[in-house]
Write a protein that holds these residues in place. Structure first.
Motif, short mmCIF file in Angstrom:
data_model
loop_
_atom_site.label_atom_id
_atom_site.label_comp_id
_atom_site.label_asym_id
_atom_site.label_seq_id
_atom_site.Cartn_x
_atom_site.Cartn_y
_atom_site.Cartn_z
N VAL A 79 2.20 -2.54 3.67
CA VAL A 79 1.92 -1.67 2.53
C VAL A 79 1.26 -2.49 1.42
CG1 VAL A 79 3.80 -0.06 3.04
CG2 VAL A 79 4.23 -1.98 1.50
N LYS A 80 0.44 -1.83 0.65
CA LYS A 80 -0.28 -2.45 -0.45
C LYS A 80 -0.04 -1.64 -1.71
CE LYS A 80 -3.41 -5.43 -1.94
NZ LYS A 80 -3.09 -6.82 -2.09
N GLN A 81 0.19 -2.33 -2.83
CA GLN A 81 0.37 -1.61 -4.08
C GLN A 81 -0.97 -1.05 -4.54
OE1 GLN A 81 2.60 -3.64 -7.10
NE2 GLN A 81 3.38 -1.67 -7.73
N PHE A 110 3.09 2.42 -3.29
CA PHE A 110 2.81 1.61 -2.11
C PHE A 110 2.11 2.53 -1.12
CE2 PHE A 110 6.23 -1.24 -3.61
CZ PHE A 110 5.55 -2.45 -3.51
N VAL A 111 0.97 2.08 -0.60
CA VAL A 111 0.21 2.87 0.36
C VAL A 111 0.17 2.13 1.70
CG1 VAL A 111 -1.19 3.99 -1.42
CG2 VAL A 111 -2.03 1.88 -0.34
N ILE A 112 0.01 2.90 2.76
CA ILE A 112 -0.10 2.32 4.10
C ILE A 112 -1.38 1.50 4.17
CG2 ILE A 112 -0.45 2.85 6.54
CD1 ILE A 112 1.32 5.32 6.13
N ALA A 113 -1.26 0.25 4.59
CA ALA A 113 -2.38 -0.68 4.59
C ALA A 113 -3.10 -0.75 5.94
CB ALA A 113 -1.89 -2.08 4.18
N TYR A 116 0.36 -2.73 11.28
CA TYR A 116 1.67 -2.33 11.80
C TYR A 116 2.15 -3.32 12.85
CZ TYR A 116 -0.61 2.01 10.27
OH TYR A 116 -1.32 2.95 9.57
N SER A 150 8.96 -1.60 5.33
CA SER A 150 7.67 -1.86 4.71
C SER A 150 7.54 -3.35 4.42
CB SER A 150 7.52 -1.06 3.42
OG SER A 150 8.51 -1.46 2.47
#
Length: 179
Positions: A79-81, A110-113, A116, A150
Motif C-alpha cells: 500500500v502507498k499513502q 492508503f491505496v493498493i500499490a 502483492y 498491508s
C-alpha cells in the motif's frame, strides 16, 4: 500474464535474460483480471510476488517477504499513502445543521500499490478461467477470515498507466530518482 498487445510485450522483453531475470508468459484468451490470470497457474510451493506491469518501484521485496512471514499472512498487499486536496470547504451536517467546517482539507488514504505476496493456499480462492480482480480476491480472503495484511511502501513508487505519469517516470529516470 498477457492479452492486449501480447506480441509486442514478448518482442520487447523477450525471455528477460538481457534484464537479468527469467520471464515466462501466460497468455489469456480474454482478460481475466490479475487474480483471474493467477488462477491459470499451477499451485506454487512458496509465496508468489505479483506486481502489476505498469508499476515502477524501489520497494524492498525482501523486507516485504519478511513482513509477510512475520505476520503469518496468507496475502500481503503493498500500500502507498495517497493524499487528495479538496479545493473547497468541507462541512459536516446533522440534518440541515452544519456541525463542523474544515477549509480545503487534505484527505489521506492508503491505496493498493499493485504489489502483492500470496501464499499457496490463496490458490483455493482463485476462480479458474473466470474474471477476478485483486480487490475481489482480497474481499474473498477477508470474508473467509484469512489474514490479509498491508505493507506500507515508503520507497519510490509510481503507477505509469496514464500518459502524464509515464512522462513523470521519464523525468524521474533522467534525474536519477527512479533508477
Amino acid at each position: 500474464a498477457t492479452h492486449f498487445l501480447a506480441d509486442r510485450v514478448k518482442e520487447h522483453v523477450g525471455d528477460g535474460s538481457r534484464l537479468g531475470v527469467a520471464v515466462e508468459y501466460l497468455s489469456e484468451d480474454r482478460p481475466l483480471g490479475t487474480a483471474g490470470a493467477l488462477g491459470l497457474l499451477e499451485v506454487p510451493n512458496e509465496p508468489v510476488l505479483v506486481i502489476n506491469g505498469d508499476i515502477l518501484t524501489k520497494t524492498d521485496f525482501r523486507a516485504m517477504l519478511h513482513f509477510h512471514q512475520d505476520y503469518k499472512a496468507v496475502m500481503t498487499v503493498g500500500v502507498k499513502q495517497y493524499s487528495v486536496k479538496v479545493p473547497f470547504g468541507v462541512v459536516q451536517v446533522r440534518g440541515a445543521d452544519i456541525t463542523a467546517l474544515e477549509e480545503k482539507p487534505t484527505a489521506q488514504f492508503f491505496v493498493i500499490a499493485g504489489i502483492y505476496l500470496l501464499n499457496p493456499e490463496v490458490w483455493a480462492y482463485l476462480p479458474r478461467g473466470e474474471h477476478c480482480d485483486m480487490p475481489d480476491l482480497i474481499a474473498r480472503l477477508i470474508a473467509d477470515g484469512r489474514k490479509v495484511v498491508s505493507f506500507p511502501i515508503n520507497e519510490y513508487w509510481l503507477d505509469v498507466g496514464q500518459l502524464a505519469d509515464y512522462e513523470r517516470a521519464q523525468t524521474d529516470f533522467e534525474k536519477g530518482i527512479a533508477s
